[in-house]
Motif scaffolding. Structure first.
Motif, PDB file in Angstrom:
ATOM      1  N   ILE A 268      42.666  91.425  63.332  1.00 19.00           N
ATOM      2  CA  ILE A 268      41.224  91.186  63.414  1.00 19.00           C
ATOM      3  C   ILE A 268      40.694  91.957  64.626  1.00 19.00           C
ATOM      4  N   VAL A 269      39.681  92.780  64.409  1.00 22.59           N
ATOM      5  CA  VAL A 269      39.191  93.652  65.477  1.00 22.59           C
ATOM      6  C   VAL A 269      37.694  93.450  65.668  1.00 22.59           C
ATOM      7  N   HIS A 270      37.290  93.289  66.917  1.00 25.05           N
ATOM      8  CA  HIS A 270      35.859  93.203  67.230  1.00 25.05           C
ATOM      9  C   HIS A 270      35.230  94.572  67.012  1.00 25.05           C
ATOM     10  N   GLU A 271      34.050  94.587  66.400  1.00 27.79           N
ATOM     11  CA  GLU A 271      33.400  95.841  66.033  1.00 27.79           C
ATOM     12  C   GLU A 271      33.108  96.719  67.257  1.00 27.79           C
ATOM     13  N   GLU A 272      32.777  96.099  68.381  1.00 27.70           N
ATOM     14  CA  GLU A 272      32.511  96.893  69.587  1.00 27.70           C
ATOM     15  C   GLU A 272      33.766  97.619  70.066  1.00 27.70           C
ATOM     16  N   PHE A 273      34.917  96.965  69.958  1.00 27.71           N
ATOM     17  CA  PHE A 273      36.172  97.629  70.318  1.00 27.71           C
ATOM     18  C   PHE A 273      36.425  98.800  69.383  1.00 27.71           C
ATOM     19  N   LEU A 274      36.211  98.576  68.093  1.00 27.82           N
ATOM     20  CA  LEU A 274      36.456  99.630  67.116  1.00 27.82           C
ATOM     21  C   LEU A 274      35.521 100.808  67.341  1.00 27.82           C
ATOM     22  N   ASN A 275      34.274 100.547  67.697  1.00 23.51           N
ATOM     23  CA  ASN A 275      33.334 101.629  67.949  1.00 23.51           C
ATOM     24  C   ASN A 275      33.799 102.540  69.086  1.00 23.51           C
ATOM     25  N   GLU A 311      44.647  87.004  48.255  1.00 21.42           N
ATOM     26  CA  GLU A 311      46.082  86.862  48.548  1.00 21.42           C
ATOM     27  C   GLU A 311      46.487  87.617  49.809  1.00 21.42           C
ATOM     28  N   HIS A 312      45.793  88.695  50.120  1.00 22.57           N
ATOM     29  CA  HIS A 312      46.143  89.477  51.310  1.00 22.57           C
ATOM     30  C   HIS A 312      45.774  88.735  52.595  1.00 22.57           C
ATOM     31  N   TRP A 313      44.740  87.922  52.552  1.00 19.66           N
ATOM     32  CA  TRP A 313      44.376  87.122  53.717  1.00 19.66           C
ATOM     33  C   TRP A 313      45.284  85.899  53.846  1.00 19.66           C
ATOM     34  N   ALA A 314      45.735  85.372  52.700  1.00 20.19           N
ATOM     35  CA  ALA A 314      46.393  84.065  52.695  1.00 20.19           C
ATOM     36  C   ALA A 314      47.907  84.116  52.807  1.00 20.19           C
ATOM     37  N   ASN A 315      48.524  85.218  52.414  1.00 17.68           N
ATOM     38  CA  ASN A 315      49.984  85.253  52.311  1.00 17.68           C
ATOM     39  C   ASN A 315      50.636  86.190  53.317  1.00 17.68           C
ATOM     40  N   GLU A 316      51.929  85.963  53.540  1.00 15.83           N
ATOM     41  CA  GLU A 316      52.713  86.875  54.365  1.00 15.83           C
ATOM     42  C   GLU A 316      53.017  88.148  53.577  1.00 15.83           C
ATOM     43  N   PHE A 317      52.875  89.301  54.225  1.00 18.56           N
ATOM     44  CA  PHE A 317      53.302  90.563  53.614  1.00 18.56           C
ATOM     45  C   PHE A 317      54.811  90.733  53.760  1.00 18.56           C
ATOM     46  N   LEU A 318      55.338  90.399  54.937  1.00 24.55           N
ATOM     47  CA  LEU A 318      56.755  90.591  55.260  1.00 24.55           C
ATOM     48  C   LEU A 318      57.148  92.058  55.099  1.00 24.55           C
ATOM     49  N   SER A 319      56.211  92.932  55.427  1.00 24.09           N
ATOM     50  CA  SER A 319      56.421  94.373  55.302  1.00 24.09           C
ATOM     51  C   SER A 319      55.511  95.060  56.315  1.00 24.09           C
ATOM     52  N   LEU A 320      55.380  96.385  56.232  1.00 26.59           N
ATOM     53  CA  LEU A 320      54.503  97.124  57.138  1.00 26.59           C
ATOM     54  C   LEU A 320      53.041  97.104  56.699  1.00 26.59           C
ATOM     55  N   ASP A 321      52.732  96.424  55.608  1.00 23.18           N
ATOM     56  CA  ASP A 321      51.337  96.266  55.215  1.00 23.18           C
ATOM     57  C   ASP A 321      50.669  95.217  56.092  1.00 23.18           C
ATOM     58  N   THR A 322      49.360  95.342  56.264  1.00 19.36           N
ATOM     59  CA  THR A 322      48.619  94.364  57.050  1.00 19.36           C
ATOM     60  C   THR A 322      47.213  94.197  56.498  1.00 19.36           C
ATOM     61  N   ALA A 323      46.653  93.005  56.681  1.00 23.38           N
ATOM     62  CA  ALA A 323      45.244  92.774  56.358  1.00 23.38           C
ATOM     63  C   ALA A 323      44.414  93.129  57.594  1.00 23.38           C
ATOM     64  N   PHE A 324      43.206  93.653  57.384  1.00 23.48           N
ATOM     65  CA  PHE A 324      42.394  94.173  58.497  1.00 23.48           C
ATOM     66  C   PHE A 324      40.977  93.637  58.339  1.00 23.48           C
ATOM     67  N   LYS A 325      40.525  92.885  59.356  1.00 25.34           N
ATOM     68  CA  LYS A 325      39.176  92.321  59.303  1.00 25.34           C
ATOM     69  C   LYS A 325      38.400  92.736  60.543  1.00 25.34           C
ATOM     70  N   ILE A 326      37.120  93.106  60.349  1.00 24.52           N
ATOM     71  CA  ILE A 326      36.239  93.495  61.457  1.00 24.52           C
ATOM     72  C   ILE A 326      35.214  92.375  61.669  1.00 24.52           C
ATOM     73  N   VAL A 327      35.061  91.934  62.911  1.00 20.23           N
ATOM     74  CA  VAL A 327      34.119  90.862  63.240  1.00 20.23           C
ATOM     75  C   VAL A 327      33.185  91.326  64.346  1.00 20.23           C
ATOM     76  N   ASP A 328      32.067  90.620  64.499  1.00 19.65           N
ATOM     77  CA  ASP A 328      31.161  90.970  65.597  1.00 19.65           C
ATOM     78  C   ASP A 328      31.011  89.831  66.604  1.00 19.65           C
ATOM     79  N   HIS A 329      31.906  88.804  66.474  1.00 23.92           N
ATOM     80  CA  HIS A 329      31.892  87.708  67.435  1.00 23.92           C
ATOM     81  C   HIS A 329      33.253  87.016  67.394  1.00 23.92           C
TER      82      HIS A 329
END
Length: 420
Positions: A268-275, A311-329
């Protein structure tokens, strides 16, 4: 490759363990330590036979098409055998909680009261894949004065049988009865289910494995359960995070051992950091060959990202895949973790002390990290020796369960004729 297993009498094995637990509870710390050292040496001396047995399980796994993550958990090599032998030696060096006086006081009438740590009694261990659990759990159980009944998964039947055989043979030359370690040598699910209801012989069940196994035990057992949890762990990179620190922490949490429960599954990444640091972060993810399943913003900004499904938010990947979410707070990050987290391990990366305080105060998990990788949620890493599992519940024990988690307390009163 087929596996022929003789019928087992689970009740008889549980009864043997229960009888042995009574004798084990009377042994000194030195006698228990000597047994652990003896087992550790025997495991190292029998490495070849253990690896030969593990080879049969790996061959079965390949035939059944197990994925890389599962095969990694199932695999043993000389280094891993040495590691779990060394883990037993580390446990032997730890303080023995059994017999510890937790508190004591004297009543007005002169009655002396003590609360003393005592073993739970008989531990039923139900687990999948990882053969190292066979040795780790046994070492912790014996050191804390408990007998143990082991029911490993069918995919590791040969490895577990070999490891237990070595351990029981080693125990024959020690003060601990070999009956204190029982292995249910069966691939029949009915044998596992028998353990669920043996409340008169088993004091606690500890399931360790995937979510389906854990929930099957929790939902069906009449024996008390120490619930371990799957690790849908999150790394939240705050707007005030140090970029080098943030990237290194996430890469370690994701790539060091992707198939373990304390690995990161969602970034999970804050949008300001990503910018400010998008190029550096995206380059690092690409170099590490991390697959991205993102929300709408992430798909728009991260090259090669796929749209995330529930399913990508809720489950373990157990691999090099990852879920990616951008937030502003930060509260959006906390809300997401509340929704999808499994109360295992969660981390915030930030140089803002107020943000860190808010995250640590509001996120509900067994382990919370500020500016550190979730990979430290581990008994060995935290100085407990090998852990028997990581509890995500709140009663009795939480987090990595070392020796104290395998004890309870007993009130002992010493009097001189007092009556009430």
């Amino acid at each position: 490759m087929s596996t022929t297993i003789e019928p087992v009498n689970v009740k008889a094995q549980a009864q043997l363990a229960q009888k042995a637990s009574k004798e084990l509870g009377l042994l000194s710390t030195e006698e228990k330590n000597d047994a652990l050292y003896t087992i550790a040496s025997a495991l190292e001396e029998n490495t070849n036979s253990i690896l030969e047995a593990n080879g049969k399980d790996l061959e079965n796994g390949r035939e059944k098409g197990f994925d890389d993550a599962y095969m990694d958990r199932l695999s043993l090599d000389e280094k891993r055998v040495k590691e779990f032998a060394e883990g037993l030696r580390q446990v032997a060096k730890l303080d023995d909680p059994s017999g510890e006086i937790v508190s004591e006081w004297t009543l007005v009438n002169g009655l002396e009261v003590q609360t003393i740590r005592v073993p739970l009694g008989v531990i039923g261990m139900i687990y999948e894949a990882r053969p190292n659990v066979t040795a780790d759990a046994t070492g912790l159980a014996l050191k804390s004065g408990n007998a143990i009944v082991l029911k490993g998964g069918s995919t590791a039947i040969h490895s577990n049988r070999a490891i237990v055989g070595v351990m029981k043979e080693a125990l024959a030359s020690t003060k601990i009865s070999p009956d204190a370690v029982q292995f249910i040598d069966s691939t029949d699910r009915a044998a596992t289910e028998q353990l669920f209801t043996m409340k008169e012989h088993i004091d606690v069940l500890i399931p360790r494995g995937g979510g389906k196994l854990i929930q099957a035990v929790v939902n069906n057992a009449t024996v008390p359960v120490l619930e371990t949890g799957v690790g849908n762990c999150h790394i939240y990179i705050d707007k005030d995070a140090d970029p080098e620190k943030a990237i290194n922490i996430f890469l370690n949490a994701k790539t060091d051992r992707p198939a373990v429960c304390n690995a990161a599954e969602t970034l999970i990444v804050h949008e300001e950091f990503l910018n400010q640091h998008e190029d550096k972060l995206v380059t690092a993810l690409k170099q590490a060959k991390i697959g991205i399943y993102g929300d709408e913003k992430a798909v728009d900004r991260i090259p090669g990202a796929f749209p995330a499904q529930e399913e990508h938010w809720a489950n373990e990947f157990l691999s090099l895949d990852t879920a990616f979410k951008i937030v502003d707070h930060i509260d959006q990050a906390i809300d997401h973790i509340d929704t999808y987290g499994t109360k295992h391990s969660e981390a915030i990366v930030t140089e803002n002390s107020e943000a860190a305080k808010r995250f640590k105060g509001l996120v509900d998990a067994a382990a919370i990290y500020h500016n550190a990788s979730t990979r430290f949620t581990d008994g060995s890493a935290l100085g407990f020796g090998a852990e028997i599992g990581i509890s995500t519940q709140k009663l009795h024990a939480r987090g990595p369960m070392g020796l104290p988690a395998l004890t309870t307390i007993k009130y002992v009163m010493n009097g001189n004729g007092q009556i009430r």
